[in-house]
Design a protein around this motif. Structure first.
Motif, PDB file in Angstrom:
ATOM      1  N   PRO A 127      46.303  37.429  43.604  1.00  0.00           N
ATOM      2  CA  PRO A 127      47.410  36.471  43.576  1.00  0.00           C
ATOM      3  C   PRO A 127      48.738  37.191  43.744  1.00  0.00           C
ATOM      4  CG  PRO A 127      45.844  36.027  41.836  1.00  0.00           C
ATOM      5  CD  PRO A 127      45.435  37.321  42.456  1.00  0.00           C
ATOM      6  N   GLY A 128      49.590  36.664  44.631  1.00  0.00           N
ATOM      7  CA  GLY A 128      50.866  37.326  44.879  1.00  0.00           C
ATOM      8  C   GLY A 128      50.690  38.586  45.674  1.00  0.00           C
ATOM      9  N   GLY A 129      49.523  38.747  46.330  1.00  0.00           N
ATOM     10  CA  GLY A 129      49.196  39.984  47.016  1.00  0.00           C
ATOM     11  C   GLY A 129      50.190  40.386  48.066  1.00  0.00           C
ATOM     12  N   ILE A 321      45.652  50.413  47.197  1.00  0.00           N
ATOM     13  CA  ILE A 321      44.966  50.185  45.923  1.00  0.00           C
ATOM     14  C   ILE A 321      45.861  50.525  44.736  1.00  0.00           C
ATOM     15  CG2 ILE A 321      42.661  50.526  46.867  1.00  0.00           C
ATOM     16  CD1 ILE A 321      42.699  53.353  45.620  1.00  0.00           C
ATOM     17  N   GLY A 322      47.020  51.163  44.992  1.00  0.00           N
ATOM     18  CA  GLY A 322      47.900  51.501  43.884  1.00  0.00           C
ATOM     19  C   GLY A 322      49.253  52.007  44.350  1.00  0.00           C
ATOM     20  N   ALA A 348      50.648  45.606  40.489  1.00  0.00           N
ATOM     21  CA  ALA A 348      51.950  45.803  41.128  1.00  0.00           C
ATOM     22  C   ALA A 348      52.348  44.607  41.986  1.00  0.00           C
ATOM     23  CB  ALA A 348      51.924  47.072  41.980  1.00  0.00           C
ATOM     24  N   LEU A 349      51.434  44.105  42.810  1.00  0.00           N
ATOM     25  CA  LEU A 349      51.768  43.008  43.703  1.00  0.00           C
ATOM     26  C   LEU A 349      51.811  41.671  42.978  1.00  0.00           C
ATOM     27  CD1 LEU A 349      49.762  44.188  46.822  1.00  0.00           C
ATOM     28  CD2 LEU A 349      52.223  44.199  46.502  1.00  0.00           C
ATOM     29  N   GLY A 350      51.066  41.551  41.883  1.00  0.00           N
ATOM     30  CA  GLY A 350      51.196  40.352  41.067  1.00  0.00           C
ATOM     31  C   GLY A 350      52.592  40.246  40.477  1.00  0.00           C
TER      32      GLY A 350
END
Length: 459
Positions: A127-129, A321-322, A348-350
């Motif tokens: 989510p929020g990717g 991935i990070g 992080a992307l959330g």
């Protein structure tokens, strides 16, 4: 022994040798006016410097849904009816053909996908990717490689989505260099909060085209060391593909990319593997300020360097991935010691998605940073709170009468037990907000005042 550090600070990982956070590389700043030596942040307008970092653009609106389009004109209904009949007839023929193909296929089965191709299947975007200007962009999946990629191929692809970031710390008379990753349309870049913390100006060089952009802070989360910035006037920058970090496991090979050493130009890359998941470290600011705990990190065996902070950690398919955040440093010569830490991409992307949506919380701050105008440390001895160790001349704190040695006890009724509490309390506000502060002065007298917060440096 190697010493682990937080990306722009000092960190200690439980159960291991001390680790040094990956510092954002310091750059001489001869054009920045010298301060008076006080170890605090303050608004750049005071002292005749340039204006504050520009405010972020508001979150993008989604395009209107299809049912908002005007209805078809009556004159076109007959034509649409004829087309519909033709489409149904064609569909029937297509289904019949598909059935015949299925029978043939059952007699001559296709070969199964290779193990490599299955392993490279695109994972669901969290989510929020991937951030974009439309709902479609936010659910976009990463490309699926048809074969294992070489390190050179991974780096060539990933570098196009990397931004070399330089933050000017006006009151400290220095600049620091770090890294960011393009994750959204219109120049949205994710990085570590510590890369932009204290910045009075931020710029980023997009590796994809070599252009330099001024940047503003959309928002940040200190507790997870994540910030989202906007490159002004940037467009069509390649976004990095994203993997589901919950599927990462120990032993997975990785590539870490970043602005190693703060040298700019083409980012450097190191290879390694995942050694542990869900790691926790206590990160301390490099200037000796308060420490901050980071949880849920990916630990890797890789020589991540100073300046890599905020850069992408990717899998062997070149998918994020990070976000590189910390690494071990040998205290003898400050060289990399082969241990790094990254904030998982899902986390992080959330956070970045919530920032872009304008969803503030107890840890997520949206927009410009409010400033009281004090430096503080944990109070010791006579009373608990945040002890004032410096006051910005002309700041709200200065006008309220705060002095060195005073101890702040509350902000808008919220109890302050430490310097970190003071930072968190101010983070809940924005420039222009009026807050009630209470403190104990050096003579032991309790005092209070209402102040209007100013605009301070980022993060």
């Amino acid at each position: 022994m190697p010493e682990p550090h937080f990306a722009y600070g000092v960190a200690v990982a439980p159960g291991s040798a001390p680790v040094t956070a990956v510092p954002a590389t310091a750059i001489p700043a001869t054009a920045v006016p010298a301060g008076d030596g006080a170890d605090w942040y303050g608004p750049e307008r005071w002292g005749g410097w340039e204006g504050p970092v520009p405010p972020p653009r508001p979150p993008h609106w989604h395009r209107p849904p299809e049912w908002d389009e005007p209805p078809a004109r009556p004159a076109r209904r007959l034509l649409r009816w004829i087309i519909g009949i033709a489409a149904i007839t064609g569909l029937a023929l297509l289904v019949a053909a598909a059935g015949l193909a299925a029978i043939v296929g059952s007699r001559n089965p296709a070969p199964r996908a290779s193990a490599t191709a299955q392993a490279n299947a695109a994972a669901p975007v969290p989510p929020g990717g991937i951030l974009g200007e439309s709902a479609e962009a936010s659910t976009e999946a990463s490309p699926t490689p048809t074969r294992a990629l070489s390190t050179q191929e991974i780096v060539a692809t990933v570098n196009k989505s990397v931004v070399n970031i330089t933050s000017t710390l006006g009151l400290r008379n220095t600049r620091v260099a770090g890294t960011g990753v393009v994750v959204g349309n219109g120049g949205l870049v994710i990085t570590n909060n510590h890369v932009i913390a204290g910045a009075t100006a931020i710029s980023g060089v997009a590796v994809a085209n070599g252009r330099t952009f001024q940047a503003s802070v959309v928002g940040y989360d200190r507790s997870h060391d994540i910030a989202l910035i906007q490159l002004a006037g940037a467009s069509n920058l390649p976004r990095l593909g994203v993997a589901d970090s919950s599927q990462v496991k120990a032993g997975d090979p990785i590539v870490a990319v970043g602005n190693a050493g703060g040298q700019g130009g083409t980012p450097e890359a190191v290879t390694g593997s995942v050694t542990a998941l869900n790691r926790s470290i206590n990160a301390q600011d490099p200037d000796g300020g308060g420490s901050r705990r980071l949880d849920g990190l990916i630990e890797v065996a890789a020589d991540i360097k100073a300046g890599d902070s905020g850069g992408p950690l990717v899998d062997r398919a070149g998918r994020l991935i990070g976000i590189n955040t910390a690494a071990s440093i040998d205290p003898r010569d400050q060289s990399p010691a082969g241990q790094g830490f990254a904030v998982p991409s899902n986390t992080a992307l959330g956070i970045a998605g919530r920032i872009q949506s304008g969803k503030a919380s107890s840890t997520i701050h949206i927009g410009p940073t409010a400033l009281l105008g004090v430096a503080a440390s944990d109070a010791g001895g006579r009373t608990q709170g945040a002890e004032v160790t410096g006051v910005v001349s002309g700041s709200p704190a200065d006008r309220a009468g705060l002095e060195n040695g005073d101890v702040l006890r509350s902000v808008d009724g919220q109890e302050i037990a430490s310097a970190a509490d003071l930072t968190s309390a101010i983070d809940l506000h924005h420039p222009g907000d009026e807050v009630r502060i209470a403190w104990v002065d050096r003579s032991g007298r309790t005092r209070s005042a209402t102040v209007r917060l100013a605009t301070g440096p980022a993060g």
